[in-house]
Write an enzyme that holds these catalytic residues in place. Structure first.
Site, PDB file in Angstrom:
ATOM      1  NE  ARG A  89       1.415 -13.410  13.466  1.00 21.67           N
ATOM      2  CZ  ARG A  89       1.902 -12.216  13.821  1.00 21.67           C
ATOM      3  NH1 ARG A  89       1.370 -11.119  13.319  1.00 21.67           N
ATOM      4  NH2 ARG A  89       2.885 -12.139  14.696  1.00 21.67           N
ATOM      5  CE1 TYR A 133      -4.574  12.006 -13.855  1.00 16.61           C
ATOM      6  CE2 TYR A 133      -3.479  11.732 -11.734  1.00 16.61           C
ATOM      7  CZ  TYR A 133      -3.438  11.743 -13.113  1.00 16.61           C
ATOM      8  OH  TYR A 133      -2.247  11.487 -13.752  1.00 16.61           O
ATOM      9  CE  LYS A 187       7.591  -7.139  12.802  1.00 18.29           C
ATOM     10  NZ  LYS A 187       6.638  -8.210  13.090  1.00 18.29           N
ATOM     11  CG  MET A 203       2.768   7.201  -9.064  1.00 18.54           C
ATOM     12  SD  MET A 203       3.160   6.324 -10.585  1.00 18.54           S
ATOM     13  CE  MET A 203       1.752   5.209 -10.703  1.00 18.54           C
TER      14      MET A 203
END
EC number: 5.1.1.1
Length: 813
Positions: free
Chosen positions: A580, A708, A482, A757
């Site tokens: 869960r 930044y 997964k 980013m």
């Protein structure tokens, strides 16, 4: 190879059943290989959790007739030839030793902790103008790999180069009998496999066993090694600082090269090699020493050493243009490595159509007519749809191949590239280095930015087998793929697991399973968190849903009945304390009543999930979960008169609660080399290495800032490198501001300022690096466990956070 079974029987101490006049021409240990045929001798190797005897019926059905076994499977005795032995691995080694004795040319045996494969490949390059060489393919240096390598010798070879690797005591004596080296080379001794030896002295002593009958041992003179070498062993040593060595060497760095000054007897000369790192220099000297020992003149050594090149030792799988997958083996073209690459192609094919781009085969040791006949047979047995040949030789033999197009050279192929219409296919690129097939790879490869996540398929296989070794023989294994294979890539991992015959795959949502099924995965796939709206798609793609609520069960039953299904597999999830998903004890009456008399579905398994299997401080809670699972699942089985698979253990549970294996376990993060137990981690191998490059280097002055918010202020002149990877690629922003680091030239470079980013900046003031140099973001160091600890999270989050825009490259050593 052409041998009669009657001659093999006494050499491997076998009892025989069948026709002893049968001839064999090849040996196999892989039941999945498409190259197995009626003249194959198949050794049924048996490990802790994988016994090849179980595949013999299928092999017989495919035409294989000759087997070395430790028992004859029931009802098969009259259906094939069987050589019965006590230990099939020992028999394989005995066979290789017997076969080796048929040849009497020089054999170079190489061992050490590091550099074995590099030295082997460089020696092959340096000596190939003068010898017909047989060498270990890739890094086939293990108890299985060495005999398979030696068995590949044929009558045309006149020099062998084989590497030998060991992980513990009493292994090398077996390999020595197989290789029987006449010339020995001991490479660098490092920390690899330290856990298999009591100390460094024992490790060196064991490695030296390879040279017990060699005429000479080539090594870097070292006080410790000297003390352990048998007094009868003839040595040929080198050193940078000990003038008592046979060859004394000094070094001088030039522009991106190194000049070696060699003093040997009355000879002195210089040789230039195109490397400056310590490991490459030492490996190159090992090769130079072999040339000296073999009597090469200084001018030949000088000419060839300067042509050494970086060796690519890995088969890589890459995404290509137009829905293609590329198996990149573009620097190697010999017959043995072709067989390995074709098996790998079959194992990792993403598209049904298979194409091979193949150059002339170099150094087969076979007459050309025989060689291309064998290559044609290989291509046919592996069901290759299209062959693109490059070279004068393969062009001459094009009539031996079906559906082939040939070009005289690589440039001619590139000129015609657009007309080859590559799409919806898996492409093996297999070429000798002189053909420069990297140009073809570059054209075919999907263009993405320079950051890549390299996935080591060998490491996945190793980790899989490590956890398999903890299981009882009858315990099934579900492997979780997964979240895009925990960030590593879903299909490629699933394909490897299918190759290793896992019992089940697990995904979180239906779309993950649909993608795998659509790509051709045939293993059963369980969907752990299916939404009711996905049930129709689950049924359409033969996925198997986990059912965890009455509402979900009724919704699925309604669709199953509408589609007139019979015995469709479902998996019932019980909540034993995770709270869960799952049926609780109070739900069982309604669950049982609903499941009774429902022929449209079949309860394939009952499962639960442990909340604290990784934390032994909650041992009693974990035991209570297991006890409740036993109680609830036993009730379901009794009242429904069913006998489903039961499973509750995840990765940590496999190690910490072996008594609760039941019928199946679920392996997750452990497959990817991560364990919550440090003592277990050392036995696992790192799977993913996130790499990038240096985009730009600049020098800033005291008082200047980076990034930044000016969060880094230089207190002195500082050299800053910018790396094209950022939080959009999955690097946590909090890993910046001098908390985290990357590795450049095996040195730590602290991340300065905030992670951006698409970029991050590092301090390289003390590192001799250039723009374009590679950068390790994580891998062995720093590893994802370390990063997670520093950030107060878990390794899962680091792994699964790597963006899909980061290209995945899968490789096998």
């Amino acid at each position: 190879m052409s041998l009669k079974i009657q001659h093999i029987i006494p050499e491997i101490h076998a009892r025989f059943s069948g026709n002893p006049d049968t001839e064999i021409d090849t040996v196999s240990i892989d039941s999945r290989s498409l190259q197995n045929n009626s003249q194959t001798l198949f050794f049924a190797l048996a490990g802790l959790n994988n016994d090849a005897h179980q595949y013999i019926p299928d092999l017989i059905a495919k035409g294989v007739q000759n087997f070395v076994v430790n028992h004859i499977p029931k009802d098969l005795e009259s259906k094939a030839n069987f050589l019965l032995v006590e230990n099939t691995l020992q028999a394989l080694q005995d066979f290789a030793s017997y076969y080796r004795k048929s040849f009497h040319f020089p054999i170079i045996g190489i061992t050490g902790s590091n550099g074995k494969t590099i030295v082997k490949e460089w020696l092959n390059f340096l000596l190939s103008p003068d010898y017909n060489i047989i060498r270990s393919p890739k890094s086939y240096n293990s108890q299985v790999g060495v005999p398979l390598s030696v068995i590949s010798i044929n009558e045309k070879h006149n020099l062998g180069i084989f590497e030998a690797g060991i992980s513990t005591v009493r292994e090398m004596e077996k390999l020595e009998k197989i290789i029987q080296p006449t010339i020995g080379i001991l490479t660098n001794i490092g920390s690899a496999h330290d856990e298999g030896f009591q100390n460094l002295e024992e490790k060196i002593s064991e490695k030296l066993r390879l040279f017990e009958h060699s005429e000479v041992l080539i090594y870097q003179k070292n006080t410790l090694v000297d003390s352990l070498i048998d007094a009868t062993t003839k040595t040929f040593s080198w050193s940078f600082n000990d003038k008592n060595a046979n060859v004394f060497i000094t070094q001088k760095q030039l522009s991106e090269k190194t000049q070696l000054s060699i003093s040997y007897d009355t000879i002195s000369f210089n040789a230039i090699i195109p490397f400056q790192d310590k490991a490459s220099i030492e490996n190159a000297i090992s090769c130079l020493m072999a040339l000296l020992y073999l009597g090469y003149l200084p001018e030949i050594i000088q000419e060839r050493m300067q042509l050494l090149y970086s060796v690519e030792m890995r088969l890589k799988v890459k995404n290509g243009i137009n829905n293609t997958a590329i198996v990149d083996d573009s620097y190697s073209s010999d017959y043995q490595s072709l067989k390995i690459a074709l098996d790998f192609l079959e194992q990792q094919k993403q598209y049904k159509k298979k194409t091979i781009i193949l150059s002339d085969i170099i150094q087969s040791g076979l007459p050309t007519d025989e060689l291309y006949k064998k290559v044609s047979e290989l291509v046919t047995s592996n069901k290759i749809d299209r062959v693109i040949g490059v070279g004068e030789e393969i062009g001459t033999y094009s009539n031996s191949f079906k559906n082939i197009i040939t070009y005289k050279n690589t440039d001619d192929l590139i000129s015609d590239f657009k007309n080859l219409n590559f799409e919806n296919e898996t492409i093996l690129i297999k070429g000798a280095r002189i053909f420069q097939f990297e140009k073809i790879t570059s054209l075919l490869e999907e263009k993405t930015h320079e950051t890549v996540l390299e996935i080591n398929l060998n490491a996945i296989s190793h980790n899989l087998n490590f956890f398999k070794s903890k299981l009882k023989p009858q315990t099934k294994l579900m492997v979780m793929v997964k979240a895009f294979g925990y960030g590593s890539g879903g299909f490629e991992i699933a394909k490897l697991l299918e190759y290793h015959k896992a019992d089940y795959l697990g995904v979180a949502f239906a779309d993950e399973g649909i993608a795998l099924k659509s790509a051709g995965i045939t293993l059963p796939i369980m969907v752990l968190n299916p939404e009711n709206t996905s049930f129709s798609a689950i049924i359409e793609h033969n996925l198997e849903p986990e059912i965890y609520s009455i509402k979900g069960l009724r919704a699925f039953l309604k669709i199953a009945e509408q589609k007139n299904l019979e015995q469709f597999p479902v998996h019932i999830k019980l909540d034993t304390g995770m709270h869960r998903l799952g049926f609780q004890e109070d739900d069982l009456d309604e669950l049982i009543a609903t499941l009774k008399n429902t022929p449209s579905i079949k309860v394939k398994s009952i499962l639960s999930h442990m909340a604290t299997s990784d934390d032994l401080t909650h041992h009693e809670f974990a035991k209570s979960q297991i006890a409740l699972f036993e109680k609830l699942s036993a009730r379901l089985m009794q009242e429904l008169s069913i006998n489903p698979i039961r499973h509750i253990l995840n990765t940590s549970g496999i190690s910490n609660y072996p008594e609760a294996q039941y019928d199946m376990v679920r392996l997750g993060i452990g497959l990817y080399g991560v364990s919550n137990d440090p003592s277990e981690t050392k036995y696992l191998e790192n799977v993913g290495t996130l790499k990038s490059i240096i985009s730009q280097i600049r020098t800033i002055q005291s008082g200047e800032s980076v990034g930044y918010g000016r969060r880094f202020m230089a207190s002195k002149e500082t050299k800053i490198a910018t790396i094209p990877i950022g939080y959009a690629d999955g690097i946590p922003r909090s890993w910046g501001n001098q908390l985290g680091y990357v590795m450049i030239k095996n040195q730590k470079a602290s991340i300065v300022g905030s992670v951006c980013m698409d970029m991050l900046m590092v301090d390289v003031s003390t590192i001799d690096c250039l723009e374009g140099d590679p950068v390790i973001i994580f891998g062995e160091d720093p590893n994802v466990t370390y990063i997670a600890e520093k950030l107060g999270t878990i390794p899962y989050e680091i792994l699964t956070g790597i963006s899909h825009r980061v290209k995945r490259v899968f490789y096998r050593e």
